[in-house]
Design a protein around this motif. Structure first.
Motif, mmCIF file in Angstrom:
data_model
loop_
_atom_site.group_PDB
_atom_site.id
_atom_site.type_symbol
_atom_site.label_atom_id
_atom_site.label_comp_id
_atom_site.label_asym_id
_atom_site.label_seq_id
_atom_site.Cartn_x
_atom_site.Cartn_y
_atom_site.Cartn_z
ATOM 1 N N PHE A 93 26.880 8.803 11.622
ATOM 2 C CA PHE A 93 26.127 10.063 11.961
ATOM 3 C C PHE A 93 27.001 11.528 11.704
ATOM 4 N N ASP A 94 26.551 12.461 11.394
ATOM 5 C CA ASP A 94 26.806 13.801 11.529
ATOM 6 C C ASP A 94 26.391 14.480 13.021
ATOM 7 N N TRP A 95 27.335 15.332 13.483
ATOM 8 C CA TRP A 95 27.172 15.584 14.625
ATOM 9 C C TRP A 95 27.210 17.226 15.031
ATOM 10 N N LYS A 96 26.498 17.758 15.566
ATOM 11 C CA LYS A 96 26.524 19.188 16.160
ATOM 12 C C LYS A 96 26.182 19.574 17.351
ATOM 13 N N LEU A 97 26.799 20.680 17.980
ATOM 14 C CA LEU A 97 26.382 21.256 19.169
ATOM 15 C C LEU A 97 24.910 21.619 19.353
ATOM 16 N N PRO A 98 24.241 21.290 20.501
ATOM 17 C CA PRO A 98 22.730 22.022 20.473
ATOM 18 C C PRO A 98 22.938 23.563 20.321
ATOM 19 N N GLY A 99 21.982 24.086 20.128
ATOM 20 C CA GLY A 99 21.898 25.361 19.813
ATOM 21 C C GLY A 99 22.157 26.467 20.932
ATOM 22 N N ARG A 147 17.262 9.041 18.526
ATOM 23 C CA ARG A 147 17.423 10.340 19.012
ATOM 24 C C ARG A 147 17.778 11.351 18.050
ATOM 25 N N VAL A 148 17.729 11.024 16.853
ATOM 26 C CA VAL A 148 18.253 12.010 15.789
ATOM 27 C C VAL A 148 17.370 13.238 16.005
ATOM 28 N N GLY A 149 17.852 14.631 15.952
ATOM 29 C CA GLY A 149 17.510 15.839 16.109
ATOM 30 C C GLY A 149 17.359 16.197 17.761
ATOM 31 N N SER A 150 17.587 15.275 18.674
ATOM 32 C CA SER A 150 17.697 15.591 19.874
ATOM 33 C C SER A 150 19.053 15.268 20.431
ATOM 34 N N ALA A 151 19.300 16.085 21.602
ATOM 35 C CA ALA A 151 20.877 16.107 22.491
ATOM 36 C C ALA A 151 21.163 14.384 22.877
ATOM 37 N N VAL A 152 22.197 14.072 22.836
ATOM 38 C CA VAL A 152 22.668 12.783 23.363
ATOM 39 C C VAL A 152 23.689 12.793 24.190
ATOM 40 N N ASN A 153 23.754 12.463 25.418
ATOM 41 C CA ASN A 153 24.861 12.418 26.338
ATOM 42 C C ASN A 153 26.017 11.643 25.899
ATOM 43 N N LEU A 154 26.737 11.955 25.175
ATOM 44 C CA LEU A 154 27.781 10.860 24.667
ATOM 45 C C LEU A 154 28.656 9.954 25.642
ATOM 46 N N GLY A 155 29.118 10.634 26.654
ATOM 47 C CA GLY A 155 29.955 9.922 27.484
ATOM 48 C C GLY A 155 28.960 8.892 28.369
ATOM 49 N N GLU A 156 27.901 9.232 28.543
ATOM 50 C CA GLU A 156 26.898 8.351 29.371
ATOM 51 C C GLU A 156 26.743 7.304 28.409
ATOM 52 N N GLN A 157 26.306 7.464 27.137
ATOM 53 C CA GLN A 157 26.051 6.288 26.145
ATOM 54 C C GLN A 157 27.016 5.598 25.757
ATOM 55 N N MET A 158 28.385 6.159 25.869
ATOM 56 C CA MET A 158 29.433 5.164 25.520
ATOM 57 C C MET A 158 29.849 4.205 26.891
ATOM 58 N N PHE A 159 29.443 4.870 27.863
ATOM 59 C CA PHE A 159 29.678 4.057 29.323
ATOM 60 C C PHE A 159 28.823 2.948 29.128
ATOM 61 N N LEU A 160 27.740 3.047 28.804
ATOM 62 C CA LEU A 160 26.671 2.110 29.007
ATOM 63 C C LEU A 160 27.163 0.851 28.034
ATOM 64 N N THR A 161 27.617 1.286 26.582
ATOM 65 C CA THR A 161 27.991 0.302 25.720
ATOM 66 C C THR A 161 29.242 -0.548 26.275
ATOM 67 N N SER A 162 30.341 0.188 26.883
ATOM 68 C CA SER A 162 31.367 -0.485 27.439
ATOM 69 C C SER A 162 30.823 -1.279 28.616
ATOM 70 N N MET A 163 30.077 -0.880 29.425
ATOM 71 C CA MET A 163 29.525 -1.707 30.547
ATOM 72 C C MET A 163 28.901 -2.886 30.224
ATOM 73 N N ASN A 164 28.102 -3.072 29.152
ATOM 74 C CA ASN A 164 27.519 -4.107 28.500
ATOM 75 C C ASN A 164 28.460 -5.096 27.959
ATOM 76 N N LEU A 168 29.688 16.030 27.494
ATOM 77 C CA LEU A 168 29.722 16.343 26.123
ATOM 78 C C LEU A 168 28.002 15.961 25.544
ATOM 79 N N THR A 169 27.504 16.836 25.097
ATOM 80 C CA THR A 169 25.941 16.533 24.716
ATOM 81 C C THR A 169 25.951 17.052 23.144
ATOM 82 N N LEU A 170 25.849 16.242 22.228
ATOM 83 C CA LEU A 170 25.667 16.384 20.734
ATOM 84 C C LEU A 170 24.376 16.078 20.184
#
Length: 508
Positions: free
Chosen positions: A467-473, A158-175, A493-495
Motif C-alpha cells: 500500500f501507499d499511505w497518506k494522512l486523513p485530510g 478499507r482502501v480510501g478509509s482511515a485505518v488505526n494502524l496500531g490497533e490493526q497491528m496489535f490484532l495481528t500480533s495477538m493472533n 496513528l490513523t492512515l
C-alpha cells in the motif's frame, strides 16, 4: 600515665577504623534533596524516562532518589550500564517487582519478574527452547504469513478509509501469539468480530501494562501494600482474570483432547503440559529442586500475551509514523521492496535478509522510540560499587536506555530519525554494544528478540509493499510518546491506504 596511653591508643584505633570504613565504603550516588518520609516522591513526573534524563544533567549519569521508604538509582550511560548488566550481572540479575506486575504474573512466577535462581533458569530455558528458538520460529512461519495476509486483505477492504494502524497491528500480533501458544486461531470469526475482539484485548493489555508504571503507594511503602490504597492491585487482578479465564478454558480443552495425535505440530501449550508432568521435581545442578506447576504454565502464557503484542505493534506504529514524517525514507523503503520483491509478487519472509534499508528503519525505530524505555527494573542481591558509588542491597535500579539512545555524545543528531546510521552494520541488538540496548543485555535480556525482529520486519515490509499511505485530510502527524513500562504513541496513528500492487489478486 598508662590511662593517657590507653585513651590515646583507643582514640587512634577508632580514627583508623573510621577512616578505613570510609575508604572501603564509597558514598551513595548524588541526587536531589528530598522531604522527610516522602523523599523525592512528590517531584516525580508521570513521564519518568524524560524526567530522569533531565535529572541526569545536573547530577550525572548515576544518580539516586529516595522514593518513600525505597532507595532508587538511575543509570544513564553505556559504561555504567555495562558495569550493572555485564560486570556485575549475577548481582543485579534479580528484580524489584511492583505490586501490579506481581498481580499480573501469578505472583511473579514468570520470566520477567521471577527472582534469579533455579526457577527462573527453568522457565527461561523452557520458553526459549520450545517457543522462541530459530527452529520453532521457522516452523511457525505459516502462522505469521497467514495472519499478515489476512491483515493485508482487511486493509485492502478499507482502501480510501482511515485505518488505526496500531490497533490493526496489535490484532495481528495477538493472533500470531495465541495461534503459536495454544492454536488460538479465529478463522470462524468475521472481520468485524475479529476487530472488536482485538480492540478489547488491546484495552486490557494496555490497562495491565499501564498500571505497571503508575506510581503506587504500595511500592513505595511496602508496609501499606496489604491495604491497596489506590486499588491498583485489585484492578490488575481483574484484568488478569480475563486472560486467566481464557487460559483455563484452553487448558481444559487440551487436556480433554489428550496428545492430539502426531499429525500436527505441537503448540506451546501442549509442550508446557508435557513439561508439567515431567518437571514436578527437577534437579538443578544437583543442588536444589524446582517444580513446574500449573501456575508457571499460565504465567508463561501470560508472558507471551503481554510481551509479544504491544511491543511489536507499538514499534510498527512508531516506525510508520516516522516514515510518514520522512518522505525520502518512505521512498527508499518502497524502492528497495520493489527491487527485491517486485510489484508482481507479495512479500515473503525469505526476502527480509535482502532488505538492509528496511532493517535499518527498524533499528532506528528501536533506538528513537525504545519500546521498554527504562528496561525492567533490576535489584542487587548484595551491596556493591558501581561507578565509584555504593549501591546498597535491594536498591531499585532504573537503566534509562531511552536517554542513552538520545545522547548527543553517542549519536549524531540523536532526535533525527535517520536509518542510514545503521547501514554500516555497526550496531545490533544482541546486548554487546552498550550504546544500543533496545532489548537489554546480560542474562535478564529479552528472550523474544528473534520473534520481535521477524514480526516487525515482516509487518513493515508487507504493509509498505502492498500500500501507499497518506494522512486523513486536515490531520497533522503527531510523534509524541506516552511513558509506560511499554512506550506508546500518545495519539494513535490513523492512515488511509491505497493499493500499489499491479494485480488485484495479490491481495487475496
Amino acid at each position: 600515665m598508662w590511662v593517657a596511653v590507653l585513651i590515646l591508643t583507643l582514640l587512634t584505633l577508632w580514627i583508623t577504623r573510621l577512616l578505613t570504613r570510609t575508604q572501603i565504603r564509597p558514598p551513595l550516588p548524588p541526587g536531589p534533596w528530598g522531604l522527610p518520609a516522602f523523599g523525592n516522591l512528590l517531584s516525580l513526573s508521570s513521564e519518568l524516562h524524560s524526567y530522569f534524563a533531565t535529572l541526569a544533567r545536573p547530577y550525572g549519569p548515576i544518580l539516586s532518589l529516595r522514593l518513600g521508604s525505597k532507595f532508587a538509582v538511575v543509570i544513564s550511560s553505556p559504561s555504567l550500564a555495562k558495569e550493572v548488566l555485564r560486570d556485575h550481572d549475577v548481582t543485579f540479575a534479580s528484580r524489584d517487582v511492583p505490586v501490579a506486575a506481581r498481580a499480573a504474573s501469578y505472583g511473579g512466577h514468570d520470566i520477567p519478574w521471577s527472582p534469579y535462581g533455579p526457577e527462573w533458569r527453568l522457565l527461561r530455558k523452557v520458553c526459549v527452547r520450545e517457543m522462541l528458538c530459530a527452529a520453532t520460529l521457522d516452523a511457525v512461519y505459516g502462522i505469521r504469513r497467514g495472519e499478515l495476509r489476512r491483515t493485508v486483505r482487511y486493509i485492502r477492504s478499507r482502501v480510501g478509509s482511515a485505518v488505526n494502524l496500531g490497533e490493526q497491528m496489535f490484532l495481528t500480533s495477538m493472533n500470531v501469539v495465541t495461534e503459536m501458544s495454544w492454536g488460538g486461531g479465529v478463522a470462524e470469526e468475521g472481520e468485524e468480530e475479529r476487530a472488536s475482539r482485538g480492540r478489547e484485548f488491546r484495552r486490557v493489555v494496555a490497562e495491565i501494562t499501564g498500571h505497571f508504571a503508575k506510581p503506587n503507594i504500595s511500592d513505595f511503602y511496602p508496609g501499606l501494600a496489604r491495604f491497596d490504597l489506590q486499588g491498583i492491585e485489585k484492578k490488575v487482578k481483574a484484568c488478569a482474570e480475563r486472560f486467566d479465564g481464557i487460559f483455563n478454558k484452553v487448558i481444559e480443552q487440551r487436556m480433554k483432547m489428550g496428545g492430539g495425535g502426531e499429525e500436527r505440530e505441537k503448540d506451546f501449550l501442549e509442550v508446557l503440559l508435557k513439561m508439567k508432568d515431567e518437571y514436578e521435581e527437577v534437579e538443578d545442578d544437583g543442588k536444589s529442586k524446582v517444580s513446574f506447576s500449573m501456575t508457571h504454565l499460565k504465567a508463561l502464557l501470560m508472558d507471551m500475551v503481554l510481551g509479544g503484542t504491544d511491543t511489536t505493534s507499538n514499534t510498527v506504529e512508531f516506525a510508520m509514523a516516522e516514515i510518514m514524517n520522512k518522505p525520502e525514507v518512505l521512498r527508499n523503503v518502497q524502492e528497495e521492496l520493489d527491487a527485491v520483491v517486485g510489484k508482481e509478487s507479495i512479500v515473503e519472509e525469505h526476502h527480509i535478509h535482502k532488505l538492509p534499508y528496511l532493517q535499518a528503519v527498524m533499528k532506528e525505530a528501536f533506538r528513537l522510540h525504545t519500546v521498554v524505555p527504562l528496561l525492567i527494573r533490576h535489584c542487587p542481591s548484595k551491596s556493591c560499587v558501581i561507578g565509584g558509588y555504593t549501591i546498597p542491597k535491594g536498591t531499585r535500579i532504573f537503566i534509562n536506555v531511552w536517554a542513552m539512545h538520545r545522547d548527543p555524545s553517542i549519536w549524531a543528531n540523536p532526535l533525527e530519525f535517520d536509518p542510514e546510521r545503521f547501514l554500516n552494520g555497526k550496531f545490533d541488538f544482541s546486548g554487546n554494544d552498550f550504546s544500543y540496548l533496545p532489548f537489554g543485555s546480560g542474562r535478564r535480556s529479552c528472550a523474544g528478540i528473534a520473534m520481535a525482529e521477524r514480526m516487525v520486519l515482516f509487518s513493515l515490509a508487507s504493509i509498505l509493499h502492498s500500500f501507499d499511505w497518506k494522512l486523513p485530510g486536515g490531520e497533522k502527524l503527531d510523534l509524541e510518546e506516552k511513558f509506560g513500562i511499554i512506550l506508546t504513541k500518545r495519539v494513535p496513528l490513523t492512515l488511509i491506504p491505497e493499493p500499489r500492487l499491479s494485480n488485484p489478486s495479490l491481495y487475496e
